[in-house]
Design a protein around this motif. Structure first.
Motif, PDB file in Angstrom:
ATOM      1  N   TYR A 102       0.798  -1.226   0.000  1.00  0.00           N
ATOM      2  CA  TYR A 102       0.000   0.000   0.000  1.00  0.00           C
ATOM      3  C   TYR A 102       0.831   1.277   0.000  1.00  0.00           C
ATOM      4  CZ  TYR A 102       0.820   0.189   5.066  1.00  0.00           C
ATOM      5  OH  TYR A 102       1.401   0.246   6.308  1.00  0.00           O
ATOM      6  N   ASP A 103       2.145   1.163   0.234  1.00  0.00           N
ATOM      7  CA  ASP A 103       2.933   2.385   0.308  1.00  0.00           C
ATOM      8  C   ASP A 103       4.418   2.070   0.237  1.00  0.00           C
ATOM      9  OD1 ASP A 103       3.332   5.133   0.608  1.00  0.00           O
ATOM     10  OD2 ASP A 103       3.347   5.046   2.793  1.00  0.00           O
ATOM     11  N   MET A 104       5.188   3.050  -0.232  1.00  0.00           N
ATOM     12  CA  MET A 104       6.646   3.031  -0.158  1.00  0.00           C
ATOM     13  C   MET A 104       7.090   4.429   0.258  1.00  0.00           C
ATOM     14  SD  MET A 104       8.033   0.657  -3.309  1.00  0.00           S
ATOM     15  CE  MET A 104       9.745   0.829  -2.812  1.00  0.00           C
ATOM     16  N   GLN A 105       7.875   4.509   1.321  1.00  0.00           N
ATOM     17  CA  GLN A 105       8.352   5.788   1.841  1.00  0.00           C
ATOM     18  C   GLN A 105       9.880   5.764   1.933  1.00  0.00           C
ATOM     19  OE1 GLN A 105       6.528   8.582   2.741  1.00  0.00           O
ATOM     20  NE2 GLN A 105       4.797   7.505   1.834  1.00  0.00           N
ATOM     21  N   LYS A 106      10.496   6.848   1.450  1.00  0.00           N
ATOM     22  CA  LYS A 106      11.948   6.947   1.494  1.00  0.00           C
ATOM     23  C   LYS A 106      12.417   7.254   2.912  1.00  0.00           C
ATOM     24  CE  LYS A 106      15.740   8.876  -1.134  1.00  0.00           C
ATOM     25  NZ  LYS A 106      16.060   9.727  -2.290  1.00  0.00           N
ATOM     26  N   LEU A 107      13.388   6.459   3.385  1.00  0.00           N
ATOM     27  CA  LEU A 107      13.982   6.675   4.700  1.00  0.00           C
ATOM     28  C   LEU A 107      15.275   7.472   4.593  1.00  0.00           C
ATOM     29  CD1 LEU A 107      13.924   3.436   6.909  1.00  0.00           C
ATOM     30  CD2 LEU A 107      12.812   5.606   7.323  1.00  0.00           C
ATOM     31  N   ALA A 108      16.157   7.042   3.675  1.00  0.00           N
ATOM     32  CA  ALA A 108      17.471   7.676   3.588  1.00  0.00           C
ATOM     33  C   ALA A 108      18.108   7.390   2.237  1.00  0.00           C
ATOM     34  CB  ALA A 108      18.367   7.145   4.700  1.00  0.00           C
ATOM     35  N   GLU A 109      19.146   8.190   1.948  1.00  0.00           N
ATOM     36  CA  GLU A 109      19.990   7.935   0.782  1.00  0.00           C
ATOM     37  C   GLU A 109      21.397   8.348   1.171  1.00  0.00           C
ATOM     38  OE1 GLU A 109      20.265   8.698  -4.018  1.00  0.00           O
ATOM     39  OE2 GLU A 109      18.579   9.496  -2.892  1.00  0.00           O
ATOM     40  N   ASP A 110      22.351   7.425   0.982  1.00  0.00           N
ATOM     41  CA  ASP A 110      23.723   7.688   1.380  1.00  0.00           C
ATOM     42  C   ASP A 110      24.669   6.976   0.420  1.00  0.00           C
ATOM     43  OD1 ASP A 110      25.760   8.724   3.048  1.00  0.00           O
ATOM     44  OD2 ASP A 110      25.850   6.833   4.164  1.00  0.00           O
ATOM     45  N   ASN A 111      25.553   7.734  -0.227  1.00  0.00           N
ATOM     46  CA  ASN A 111      26.549   7.174  -1.161  1.00  0.00           C
ATOM     47  C   ASN A 111      25.916   6.273  -2.214  1.00  0.00           C
ATOM     48  OD1 ASN A 111      28.750   8.463   0.113  1.00  0.00           O
ATOM     49  ND2 ASN A 111      28.861   6.824   1.633  1.00  0.00           N
ATOM     50  N   GLY A 112      24.791   6.701  -2.779  1.00  0.00           N
ATOM     51  CA  GLY A 112      24.137   5.944  -3.842  1.00  0.00           C
ATOM     52  C   GLY A 112      23.277   4.792  -3.370  1.00  0.00           C
ATOM     53  N   ILE A 113      23.191   4.567  -2.063  1.00  0.00           N
ATOM     54  CA  ILE A 113      22.334   3.514  -1.512  1.00  0.00           C
ATOM     55  C   ILE A 113      21.072   4.171  -0.968  1.00  0.00           C
ATOM     56  CG2 ILE A 113      22.118   1.651   0.179  1.00  0.00           C
ATOM     57  CD1 ILE A 113      24.295   1.080  -1.840  1.00  0.00           C
ATOM     58  N   GLN A 114      19.934   3.759  -1.500  1.00  0.00           N
ATOM     59  CA  GLN A 114      18.639   4.261  -1.037  1.00  0.00           C
ATOM     60  C   GLN A 114      18.035   3.251  -0.069  1.00  0.00           C
ATOM     61  OE1 GLN A 114      15.935   5.607  -4.201  1.00  0.00           O
ATOM     62  NE2 GLN A 114      17.560   5.093  -5.648  1.00  0.00           N
ATOM     63  N   THR A 115      17.352   3.748   0.936  1.00  0.00           N
ATOM     64  CA  THR A 115      16.596   2.880   1.843  1.00  0.00           C
ATOM     65  C   THR A 115      15.157   3.358   1.863  1.00  0.00           C
ATOM     66  OG1 THR A 115      18.556   2.472   3.197  1.00  0.00           O
ATOM     67  CG2 THR A 115      16.429   1.931   4.175  1.00  0.00           C
ATOM     68  N   TRP A 116      14.258   2.460   1.541  1.00  0.00           N
ATOM     69  CA  TRP A 116      12.821   2.739   1.511  1.00  0.00           C
ATOM     70  C   TRP A 116      12.113   1.736   2.408  1.00  0.00           C
ATOM     71  CZ3 TRP A 116       9.991   6.126  -1.918  1.00  0.00           C
ATOM     72  CH2 TRP A 116      10.802   6.928  -2.717  1.00  0.00           C
ATOM     73  N   VAL A 117      10.961   2.145   2.927  1.00  0.00           N
ATOM     74  CA  VAL A 117      10.122   1.252   3.729  1.00  0.00           C
ATOM     75  C   VAL A 117       8.905   0.867   2.904  1.00  0.00           C
ATOM     76  CG1 VAL A 117       8.716   1.030   5.800  1.00  0.00           C
ATOM     77  CG2 VAL A 117      10.903   2.215   5.907  1.00  0.00           C
TER      78      VAL A 117
END
Length: 164
Positions: free
Chosen positions: A108-123
């Motif tokens: 139902y959703d994807m939310q961006k948590l962080a981005e660091d040195n080309g690595i994205q983290t999404w929930v």
């Protein structure tokens, strides 16, 4: 593939999206149904909200960092809490079983948590559908944190426009 959208997660709506297949290998791969392509997506030449046909979402170099089974509060008609179940972090073993549990469920959703040195983290927010249309019983839901280098969405055709 006729359509390919790269790193445009925010140009999709997941409100009706169902996970048909969930695989973890070198990449995290989800096969999705009822994903909505928003008007500003680079692959949307109709400039309207439209359903894509079956979509493959490939999170390159994807790794599940953590996962939480969401808790809930069950209240009576006066707002008094009758039962409370807190959020619970999943163990590594439970995370390994999560892809099977997520198949057939709503993304139902994807939310961006962080981005660091080309690595994205999404929930990724995943929820089990109700067994019956107007059922009010609590169903399982998870918040899954995934890190990756690139998100690639591919699909062959568009379905209908989204009705408001």
């Amino acid at each position: 593939m006729a359509f390919r959208s790269v790193n445009e997660i925010d140009q999709f709506s997941f409100r009706d999206c169902i996970i048909r297949k969930f695989e973890i290998g070198d990449d995290v791969i989800l096969e999705l149904e009822a994903l909505i392509v928003l008007p500003n997506n680079s692959q949307n030449t109709n400039f309207t909200k439209s359903y894509a046909g079956p979509v493959t979402m490939r999170l390159k170099g994807g790794v599940i960092r953590s996962a939480v089974k969401e808790g809930y509060k069950y209240r009576d008609v006066n707002g008094k809490v009758l039962e409370e179940v807190p959020d619970r972090a999943l163990t590594r073993e439970e995370i390994a079983e999560l892809p099977k549990l997520c198949e057939g469920q709503y993304l139902y959703d994807m939310q961006k948590l962080a981005e660091d040195n080309g690595i994205q983290t999404w929930v990724l927010g995943v929820e089990c559908p109700q067994q019956e249309e107007f059922d009010t019983l609590v169903t399982d839901s998870w918040q899954i944190a995934v890190s990756f280098t690139e998100a690639v969405f591919t699909w062959e055709f568009y379905m209908n426009r989204v009705e408001s």
